[in-house]
Design an enzyme around this catalytic site. Structure first.
Site, PDB file in Angstrom:
ATOM      1  N   ASP A   1       0.829  -1.203   0.000  1.00 36.30           N
ATOM      2  CA  ASP A   1       0.000   0.000   0.000  1.00 36.30           C
ATOM      3  C   ASP A   1       0.866   1.257   0.000  1.00 36.30           C
ATOM      4  OD1 ASP A   1      -2.591   1.494   0.594  1.00 36.30           O
ATOM      5  OD2 ASP A   1      -1.400   2.021   2.360  1.00 36.30           O
TER       6      ASP A   1
ATOM      7  N   GLU B   1       1.078  -0.020  -4.934  1.00 31.80           N
ATOM      8  CA  GLU B   1       0.343   1.230  -5.121  1.00 31.80           C
ATOM      9  C   GLU B   1       1.375   2.339  -4.977  1.00 31.80           C
ATOM     10  OE1 GLU B   1      -3.378   3.835  -3.314  1.00 31.80           O
ATOM     11  OE2 GLU B   1      -2.108   2.666  -1.961  1.00 31.80           O
TER      12      GLU B   1
END
Length: 578
Positions: free
Chosen positions: A245, A278
């Site tokens: 993330d 990400e």
């Protein structure tokens, strides 16, 4: 644990003078101080025993590397025997990345690990090849998106036991499904993290993030903490891959590359393990340093503007020359490859040299739905014919497609931001959530923002449960099943070595994109997301064709809200219409 009667305890507490292990039975044992702030000891105990660390006789905390927190983040840790589960699919080695069709889901909303297991047969039958779990590291309370985790080694207790998580992964492999996990290494949540009180060196006060002091990845102990976490999920629980993330919030990109290299070095030969990112910085070089793909927000944002007409906040970066930006995405990967964003800052790196499978494309995901004020889904924001055309592009283009739970039946329940915080923290999270939307014209005043749901209310969580599909939603399911069968049969075998041949804008909301297949043939997608027909020279009659709407062969127009997919094989296959 070392064996059934002993366990090795180790805590990095450089600010402490003394560390004891306190067991629930009332006994406690001191750990021995070693170099570099470590306290270590091998102690007699059994699997299932609960314990805490007591720092300098005053502060009592859970193990920051706890493997299970049966009473939550503020309760004791429990010892877990990592060898206790008997795997039913011991020879599973994974699947090739180009076969991935990813289905992102929230374990809590699906009913915990047991509830996810119930859905596996239907997902496999639909054509999904990988499920991706939103973060499951222990967070405060019983409901949360997962990005407020504070004990990253402990699977969330409200979802089930560690053994049930093993069973979920095992059953998925039995259905031929990969299991991927979203992990958060850029921050800790605001409740239950006590590292700063005995290991202040874990953080650096000179660098601040939206969540407070940045994690100090310059330190070996800090790097090893997160790398060992990644290896735990991949080795002990046999996950097939990780999605990291928001790595743009990690202040040391060298750590990200090191993590990938360590994973590649330590995973057993023959296993296929996949790492995705990400990364708002669009750092293409990381996709050549051990990472397989990146979530492509650029592609989503351009498609979202075309489908909905929304142009506020971060969509402003895609509000002009939107078709040109989507064409660049389909032919080169990223939209932003060094161009300035709406704030004048250059963003991204050249990506045209990367294969299409280095990019995960999606129409929706947890962020893009849940970060809306009311969590509406695309089927509530755009014409259904336009959504069918965009879905055709998503599932038959050569990028790796990702669906969000409920997409496949046109789910009407929202997915909104929810937490389980209390007292002052709950107030801060609620007001902070509403303040995020001050930049949108519809929420410019406090009265309008007050309509945004309280993240901590149980009704907010319950409203986000995707209900079972109704009879009227079966056509969507059939449409997804048809597209995924076409992808498996005609697209996936040609993906290794595929390369883009370019994309051409046909009109205000229409374009044509082409890719050369591994056998020398060509994949072409003509897409029209607008309400008027677009002029186009349609493929030759010898191509294998699929369209989500009525397209007359021989016509020179692409109808409104349509997608035409053509596949020309070398040597040319007998013409067919699927």
């Amino acid at each position: 644990m070392i064996d059934s009667n002993n366990a090795l305890f180790a805590l990095w507490a450089p600010d402490a003078q003394r560390v004891d292990v306190e067991f629930n039975a009332g006994r406690h044992r001191p750990l021995q101080a070693q170099a570099d702030g470590w306290f270590v000891g091998e102690l007699p105990c059994k699997a299932g025993e609960r314990y805490r660390y007591r720092i300098d006789g005053a502060l009592t905390v859970a193990d920051p590397a706890s493997r299970y927190q049966p009473e939550g983040v503020h309760g004791p840790s429990a010892l877990v025997d990592r060898t206790a589960y008997h795997w039913q699919q011991p020879h599973w080695q994974g699947r090739p990345w180009h076969q991935a069709v990813i289905y992102e889901l929230h374990v809590g909303l699906c009913g915990g690990y047991a509830g996810v297991m119930e859905r596996l047969p239907a997902l496999a039958e639909l054509g999904i090849t990988a499920i991706e779990l939103m973060p499951i590291g222990q967070f405060p309370g019983t409901r949360n998106w997962g990005y407020d985790g504070v004990l990253p080694f402990a699977p969330q207790h409200s979802y089930g036991t560690p053994e049930q998580l093993c069973e979920l992964v095992d059953q998925a492999h039995g259905h031929g499904l990969m299991v991927l996990l979203d992990v958060v290494y850029n921050h800790f949540g605001p409740d239950g993290n006590y590292l700063g009180q005995y290991a202040s060196g874990f953080f650096r006060e000179d660098r601040q993030t939206p969540w407070g002091a940045a994690i100090d990845f310059r330190r070996r102990q800090v790097r090893d903490f997160f790398i060992e976490n990644a290896l735990m999920w991949l080795q002990d629980y046999r996950f097939d891959g990780l999605r990291l993330d928001a790595v743009h919030a990690i202040d040391d990109p060298d750590f990200v590359a090191e993590l990938a290299h360590r994973v590649r070095d330590e995973i057993a030969p023959g296993r296929q393990v996949w790492l995705t990112l990400e990364n708002e910085h669009n750092q293409a070089h990381l996709l050549e340093q051990g990472f397989d793909a990146q979530w492509n927000d650029d592609g989503h944002n351009a498609l979202h503007v075309l489908l909905t007409g929304e142009r506020e906040a971060y969509y402003a970066d895609y509000s002009e020359s939107t078709l040109d930006k989507l064409a660049r995405c389909l032919s080169q990967g990223f939209v932003f490859q060094g161009q300035p964003d709406r704030n004048g800052r250059p963003r991204g790196e050249p990506s045209a040299h990367l294969p299409p499978t280095a990019f995960v494309l999606f129409l929706q995901n947890h962020d893009q739905i849940g970060n809306r004020a009311f969590g509406e889904r695309l089927n509530q924001l755009c014409p259904p014919q336009a959504l069918r055309a965009a879905t055709t592009l998503l599932l038959l283009a050569p990028m790796i497609p990702l669906l969000f739970m409920g997409d496949e039946w046109g789910c009407e329940q929202p997915f909104v931001f929810f937490t389980d915080h209390h007292a002052e923290l709950a107030d801060a999270v609620r007001e902070g959530r509403r303040a995020e939307f001050a930049g949108f014209s519809a929420f410019a005043d406090a009265v309008s923002r007050a309509r945004i749901a309280d993240p901590n209310a149980i009704d907010t969580f319950n409203a986000s449960r995707p209900l079972a599909p109704q009879a009227q939603q079966q056509p969507w399911q059939l449409f997804y099943r048809q597209l995924l069968a076409l992808r498996e049969r005609h697209i996936v075998p040609q993906l290794p070595g595929i390369r883009a041949l370019g994309a051409q804008v046909l009109g205000p909301q229409a374009l044509s994109a082409r890719w050369q297949l591994r056998n020398g043939g060509e994949l072409r997608i003509d897409l029209n997301l607008g309400p008027t027909a677009a002029a186009v020279e349609l493929p030759a009659s010898g191509a294998r064709l699929f369209s989500c709407s009525q397209v007359s062969i021989g016509s020179q127009e692409l109808p409104p809200y349509s997608a035409l997919v053509s596949l020309t094989s070398i040597p040319c296959a007998e013409p067919a219409h699927d």
